[in-house]
Design an enzyme around this catalytic site. Structure first.
Site, PDB file in Angstrom:
ATOM      1  N   ASP A 217      -9.135  22.323   9.806  1.00  0.00           N
ATOM      2  CA  ASP A 217     -10.360  22.530   9.002  1.00  0.00           C
ATOM      3  C   ASP A 217     -10.899  21.188   8.514  1.00  0.00           C
ATOM      4  O   ASP A 217     -10.247  20.164   8.671  1.00  0.00           O
ATOM      5  CB  ASP A 217     -10.039  23.418   7.794  1.00  0.00           C
ATOM      6  CG  ASP A 217      -8.902  22.815   6.969  1.00  0.00           C
ATOM      7  OD1 ASP A 217      -7.737  23.129   7.255  1.00  0.00           O
ATOM      8  OD2 ASP A 217      -9.167  21.986   6.065  1.00  0.00           O
ATOM      9  N   ASP A 219     -11.495  20.674   5.232  1.00  0.00           N
ATOM     10  CA  ASP A 219     -11.314  20.789   3.789  1.00  0.00           C
ATOM     11  C   ASP A 219     -12.616  21.340   3.185  1.00  0.00           C
ATOM     12  O   ASP A 219     -13.117  22.357   3.691  1.00  0.00           O
ATOM     13  CB  ASP A 219     -10.874  19.441   3.188  1.00  0.00           C
ATOM     14  CG  ASP A 219     -10.230  19.631   1.827  1.00  0.00           C
ATOM     15  OD1 ASP A 219      -9.454  20.593   1.680  1.00  0.00           O
ATOM     16  OD2 ASP A 219     -10.515  18.855   0.909  1.00  0.00           O
TER      17      ASP A 219
HETATM   18  N1  ADE Z   1      -7.694  21.402   3.703  1.00  0.00           N
HETATM   19  C1  ADE Z   1      -6.390  21.417   3.512  1.00  0.00           C
HETATM   20  N2  ADE Z   1      -5.866  20.975   2.343  1.00  0.00           N
HETATM   21  C2  ADE Z   1      -4.534  20.978   2.151  1.00  0.00           C
HETATM   22  N3  ADE Z   1      -3.653  21.432   3.051  1.00  0.00           N
HETATM   23  C3  ADE Z   1      -4.125  21.887   4.209  1.00  0.00           C
HETATM   24  N4  ADE Z   1      -3.498  22.366   5.288  1.00  0.00           N
HETATM   25  C4  ADE Z   1      -4.436  22.683   6.205  1.00  0.00           C
HETATM   26  N5  ADE Z   1      -5.669  22.402   5.734  1.00  0.00           N
HETATM   27  C5  ADE Z   1      -5.502  21.900   4.488  1.00  0.00           C
END
Ligand code: ADE
Ligand SMILES: CSC[C@H]1O[C@H](OP(=O)(O)O)[C@H](O)[C@@H]1O
Length: 301
Positions: A217, A219
């Protein structure tokens, strides 16, 4: 797959710590399960031992079967100790991460070479009582392992980003936008919740350590992408995990059984406590980690 169980004679050279979505390692043969007790408590679950590409491999699911341990409740010390106890000298850590850069896209593989520890409530050293040791962490990732993982990532056709910083937050909540923008201003590459203190402990245990970070992703900093949510992560993870399994096979096939590099000497000169000041109980508790140093020192008088 038939499994024998019990810890007696359980030995392996290469450890794989599986993160979110990676709870078992397909392709292992001669599989057995070892329930390992450690002076630091119980690991996340049994260590699964077997042969992969002709190497002795130990697999441990970081969050436990059924994903029962949150990033804050994982017993990182027990996990690393358990791998050390069965002879592992090099650890491949697989992790889902969020991307903090436009060019690092979901589905890509990042091989960080630095970590920022932003965690708040985790036991992060084996040396918090009776023995004081200060290992160096300037280069927390084993360069030799990193090189092999990079080659393997490319040879399975994945996009690899070698280098960059993994920021480890406490979680389990994802970040606020304000935090995410702040972290981006620190020029980190990816964000996750588990690689600290795992990498620190691997160094204290003199194990080579490298992270295979699977991007799921962006975030919540990205202007046109949805803010991170578990559901979306799991969708990307299903694909990533297939890739991770192929990649791990490739890496394991290229590794020497026994690592020979500086990581195996991380405690040399790092223990500052006088051997005669170390209580017997601490000698016993830490023997696996420091036995060879304090016995040798004592012998020299
Ligand atoms: N955006 C994110 N923040 C923290 N841990 C994660 N693991 C996978 N995506 C994450
Ligand atoms: C399921 S998304 C958040 C979760 O995934 C990562 O775990 P791991 O590093 O074990 O793959 C992240 O750090 C969070 O624990």
């Amino acid at each position: 797959m038939s499994r024998r169980s019990g810890a007696g004679q359980a030995r392996a050279d290469i450890g794989i710590i599986g993160g979110s979505g990676l709870y078992e390692m397909e392709g292992l043969t001669q599989v057995r399960e070892a329930r390992i007790k450690t002076p630091f408590g119980d690991p996340s679950g049994p260590v699964i031992l077997g042969q992969l590409e002709g190497r002795r491999v130990a697999f441990l699911a970081r969050h436990g079967q059924g994903h029962r341990f949150s990033p804050s409740t994982i017993n990182y010390r027990a996990n690393i100790y358990a791998l050390k106890a069965i002879g592992v000298s090099q650890v491949l850590s697989v992790s889902a991460v969020g991307s903090m850069r436009e060019t690092i896209q979901p589905g890509h593989v990042v091989l960080p070479d630095q970590f920022l520890d932003w965690t708040k409530r985790r036991a992060s050293t084996f040396f918090d009582a009776d023995v004081v040791a200060h290992v160096g962490l300037a280069e927390p990732v084993c360069g030799r392992l990193g090189q092999i993982v990079e080659q393997a990532t490319r040879s399975v056709g994945a996009v690899a980003h070698r280098g960059g910083s993994y920021l480890c937050i406490e979680g389990p909540q994802f970040s606020t936008k304000a935090e995410s923008h702040l972290y981006r201003s620190w020029h980190v590459s990816v964000i996750g919740m588990t690689n600290m203190p795992e990498a620190k402990l691997a160094r204290e245990a003199e194990l080579c350590y490298a992270t295979i970070a699977l991007v799921t992703d962006y975030d919540c900093w990205h202007e046109t992408e949805e803010a991170v949510q578990v559901e979306a992560i799991l969708t990307v993870l299903r694909q990533n995990v297939l890739l991770a399994k192929r990649l791990l096979r490739e890496v394991v096939g290229q590794l020497e059984e026994k690592a020979v590099c500086g990581c195996q000497q991380a405690l040399k000169g790092a223990i500052i406590t006088a051997p005669e000041a170390i209580p017997a109980a601490a000698r016993t508790r830490l023997h696996l980690l420091i036995g060879r140093y304090i016995e040798a020192k004592k012998g020299r008088g």
